[in-house]
Design a protein around this motif. Structure first.
Motif, PDB file in Angstrom:
ATOM      1  N   PRO A 211       5.344  -5.232  -0.315  1.00 59.13           N
ATOM      2  CA  PRO A 211       4.692  -5.668   0.992  1.00 59.13           C
ATOM      3  C   PRO A 211       3.327  -6.186   0.943  1.00 59.13           C
ATOM      4  O   PRO A 211       2.324  -5.388   0.445  1.00 59.13           O
ATOM      5  CB  PRO A 211       4.738  -4.488   1.964  1.00 59.13           C
ATOM      6  CG  PRO A 211       5.909  -3.722   1.418  1.00 59.13           C
ATOM      7  CD  PRO A 211       5.611  -4.055  -0.066  1.00 59.13           C
ATOM      8  N   GLU A 212       2.851  -7.328   1.412  1.00 58.02           N
ATOM      9  CA  GLU A 212       1.250  -7.456   1.593  1.00 58.02           C
ATOM     10  C   GLU A 212       0.663  -7.141   2.877  1.00 58.02           C
ATOM     11  O   GLU A 212       1.385  -6.437   3.683  1.00 58.02           O
ATOM     12  CB  GLU A 212       1.290  -9.211   1.423  1.00 58.02           C
ATOM     13  CG  GLU A 212       1.901  -9.851   0.480  1.00 58.02           C
ATOM     14  CD  GLU A 212       1.591 -11.344   0.524  1.00 58.02           C
ATOM     15  OE1 GLU A 212       0.848 -11.749   1.375  1.00 58.02           O
ATOM     16  OE2 GLU A 212       1.876 -11.917  -0.667  1.00 58.02           O
ATOM     17  N   PRO A 213      -0.605  -7.168   3.067  1.00 52.51           N
ATOM     18  CA  PRO A 213      -1.229  -6.314   4.032  1.00 52.51           C
ATOM     19  C   PRO A 213      -0.259  -6.696   5.424  1.00 52.51           C
ATOM     20  O   PRO A 213      -0.247  -8.018   5.570  1.00 52.51           O
ATOM     21  CB  PRO A 213      -2.663  -6.979   4.198  1.00 52.51           C
ATOM     22  CG  PRO A 213      -2.874  -7.270   2.609  1.00 52.51           C
ATOM     23  CD  PRO A 213      -1.658  -7.853   2.101  1.00 52.51           C
ATOM     24  N   GLY A 214      -0.272  -5.882   6.343  1.00 49.96           N
ATOM     25  CA  GLY A 214       0.488  -6.060   7.494  1.00 49.96           C
ATOM     26  C   GLY A 214       2.142  -6.061   7.577  1.00 49.96           C
ATOM     27  O   GLY A 214       2.725  -6.407   8.398  1.00 49.96           O
ATOM     28  N   GLN A 215       2.485  -5.960   6.300  1.00 45.67           N
ATOM     29  CA  GLN A 215       3.924  -6.194   6.066  1.00 45.67           C
ATOM     30  C   GLN A 215       4.577  -4.717   5.736  1.00 45.67           C
ATOM     31  O   GLN A 215       3.887  -4.104   5.368  1.00 45.67           O
ATOM     32  CB  GLN A 215       4.224  -7.047   5.036  1.00 45.67           C
ATOM     33  CG  GLN A 215       3.679  -8.370   5.442  1.00 45.67           C
ATOM     34  CD  GLN A 215       3.978  -9.646   4.242  1.00 45.67           C
ATOM     35  OE1 GLN A 215       4.472  -9.267   3.127  1.00 45.67           O
ATOM     36  NE2 GLN A 215       3.882 -10.674   4.311  1.00 45.67           N
ATOM     37  N   ILE A 216       6.015  -4.807   5.873  1.00 40.06           N
ATOM     38  CA  ILE A 216       6.550  -3.558   5.681  1.00 40.06           C
ATOM     39  C   ILE A 216       8.182  -4.010   4.896  1.00 40.06           C
ATOM     40  O   ILE A 216       8.635  -5.365   5.120  1.00 40.06           O
ATOM     41  CB  ILE A 216       7.204  -2.718   6.571  1.00 40.06           C
ATOM     42  CG1 ILE A 216       7.881  -3.402   8.013  1.00 40.06           C
ATOM     43  CG2 ILE A 216       5.859  -1.887   7.478  1.00 40.06           C
ATOM     44  CD1 ILE A 216       8.452  -2.485   8.838  1.00 40.06           C
TER      45      ILE A 216
ATOM     46  N   VAL B 283      12.294   1.966   6.550  1.00 42.09           N
ATOM     47  CA  VAL B 283      11.082   1.414   5.906  1.00 42.09           C
ATOM     48  C   VAL B 283      11.187   2.082   4.141  1.00 42.09           C
ATOM     49  O   VAL B 283      10.820   3.145   4.227  1.00 42.09           O
ATOM     50  CB  VAL B 283       9.530   1.765   6.661  1.00 42.09           C
ATOM     51  CG1 VAL B 283       8.611   1.435   6.070  1.00 42.09           C
ATOM     52  CG2 VAL B 283       9.677   1.124   8.026  1.00 42.09           C
ATOM     53  N   LEU B 284      11.011   0.904   3.412  1.00 38.89           N
ATOM     54  CA  LEU B 284      10.864   1.587   1.889  1.00 38.89           C
ATOM     55  C   LEU B 284       9.304   1.672   1.475  1.00 38.89           C
ATOM     56  O   LEU B 284       9.074   2.246   0.511  1.00 38.89           O
ATOM     57  CB  LEU B 284      11.598   0.551   1.218  1.00 38.89           C
ATOM     58  CG  LEU B 284      13.141   0.770   1.193  1.00 38.89           C
ATOM     59  CD1 LEU B 284      13.876  -0.403   0.224  1.00 38.89           C
ATOM     60  CD2 LEU B 284      13.468   1.943   0.820  1.00 38.89           C
ATOM     61  N   ALA B 285       8.538   0.546   1.847  1.00 36.74           N
ATOM     62  CA  ALA B 285       7.236   0.559   1.514  1.00 36.74           C
ATOM     63  C   ALA B 285       6.356  -0.225   2.517  1.00 36.74           C
ATOM     64  O   ALA B 285       6.940  -0.950   3.415  1.00 36.74           O
ATOM     65  CB  ALA B 285       7.085  -0.509   0.229  1.00 36.74           C
ATOM     66  N   VAL B 286       5.186   0.203   2.736  1.00 34.71           N
ATOM     67  CA  VAL B 286       4.077  -0.297   3.694  1.00 34.71           C
ATOM     68  C   VAL B 286       3.064  -1.004   2.918  1.00 34.71           C
ATOM     69  O   VAL B 286       2.329  -0.472   2.140  1.00 34.71           O
ATOM     70  CB  VAL B 286       3.806   1.011   4.516  1.00 34.71           C
ATOM     71  CG1 VAL B 286       2.742   0.687   5.356  1.00 34.71           C
ATOM     72  CG2 VAL B 286       5.057   1.634   5.132  1.00 34.71           C
ATOM     73  N   GLY B 287       2.784  -2.256   3.414  1.00 30.98           N
ATOM     74  CA  GLY B 287       1.568  -2.939   3.082  1.00 30.98           C
ATOM     75  C   GLY B 287       0.246  -2.574   3.838  1.00 30.98           C
ATOM     76  O   GLY B 287       0.152  -1.306   4.559  1.00 30.98           O
TER      77      GLY B 287
END
Length: 299
Positions: free
Chosen positions: A19-24, A63-67
């Motif tokens: 994820p980039e900033p603001g993405q999940i 959710v697996l990963a958070v930006g």
């Protein structure tokens, strides 16, 4: 799952990027199928697919990963979303999907993945149409195709606000739609159905393609017509007539999800394995889903 040339097929796709900033990054638990998926394939609706890519603009998962910069969600949270354009270039008909956190809604504990995935596009479309129509208690609304996923939700949302709903549907759907809050259900197979209803509707919500011109004479002078099928007729008799296109809206999705979890908004999902996606797509595009909302479940 993607469409190669003119066929939907199972494909091995690359893993989504981090994820980039603001993405999940979401592990998909269920993904919705709708007639709009054909528009995505034909590029009538540009949602930013970058082939080879999975279809699907709605779904639910964990959710697996958070930006960077995402504060509303953490790894392990359950979410549902309608996403367009797709920031990762690939959609929900896969095991994992990259989405913008601002378009995701927290999934209430009482809402299972199949019901959550059945909600976003149909629910947001119905809610956004009704909010723009802004009808008051006691006003009359005509809905064409109340038996489908969007129509059934629009009936419930309108009836909950005291709006009197008349809808077209197949005769087999009559009992179900009356139980959802419709005041009157008329069989669309009858070519004379417009003569069977009392005209003077305050508004018409067009969900069945090709019914806008038929519905317009049933709307009172100064009323409204909202088409979800991109065929709003020219305005006449001071009737406001427009086409509506859905937009992602997390706040509205939270509201809808809470109603669905509480049982005040009823859904009819039909879960199928992701491997049956090609058949499901064909069934939905041909209008053979029988009022059920097909959702795909990854293995």
């Amino acid at each position: 799952m993607s469409r190669a040339e003119k066929e939907v097929a199972l494909l091995e796709l690359p893993e989504p990027s981090s994820p980039e900033p603001g993405q999940i990054l979401v592990a998909v638990e269920a993904a919705g199928v709708g007639p709009w998926d054909e528009l995505v394939i034909d590029a009538s609706w540009d949602v930013g697919l970058r082939p080879p890519a999975a279809l699907g603009v709605e779904g639910a998962g964990k959710v697996l990963a958070v930006g960077a910069g995402v504060t509303g969600f953490a790894v392990g949270d359950r979410v549902l979303a309608h996403e367009a354009p797709l920031p990762g270039g690939s959609g929900f008909w896969a095991e994992r999907v990259l989405i913008n956190a601002e378009h995701a809604a927290s999934c209430p504990p009482g809402l299972d993945p199949a019901h959550a995935a059945a909600l976003p596009v149909n629910g947001l479309t119905a809610l956004q149409a009704l909010e723009k129509l802004d009808l008051s208690r006691g006003q009359r609304l005509l809905i064409t195709n109340g038996g489908g996923g969007t129509g059934a939700l629009a009936i419930q949302l309108a009836a909950a606000n005291g709006i009197e709903v008349t809808t077209t549907a197949s005769a087999t759907a009559t009992e179900r739609l009356l139980s959802l809050g419709a005041m009157e259900v008329v069989d669309y197979h009858d070519p004379n159905w417009p003569t069977k209803v009392r005209g003077g509707f305050d508004a018409a919500l067009i969900i069945a393609a090709g019914t806008a011109d038929t519905a317009l004479p049933l709307v009172r002078d100064g009323g409204q017509l909202c088409s979800l099928t991109s065929d709003a007729p020219p305005e006449e008799r001071s009737i406001t007539s427009w086409d509506l296109y859905i937009e992602p809206n997390a706040a509205q999705l939270v509201q809808l999800a809470e109603q669905a979890a509480a049982g005040t908004l009823k859904l009819a999902p039909e879960p199928l394995p992701l491997s049956e996606g090609p058949d499901a797509f064909t069934q939905v595009v041909a209008g053979r889903a029988g009022g059920k909302k097909i959702v795909l479940i990854p293995a």
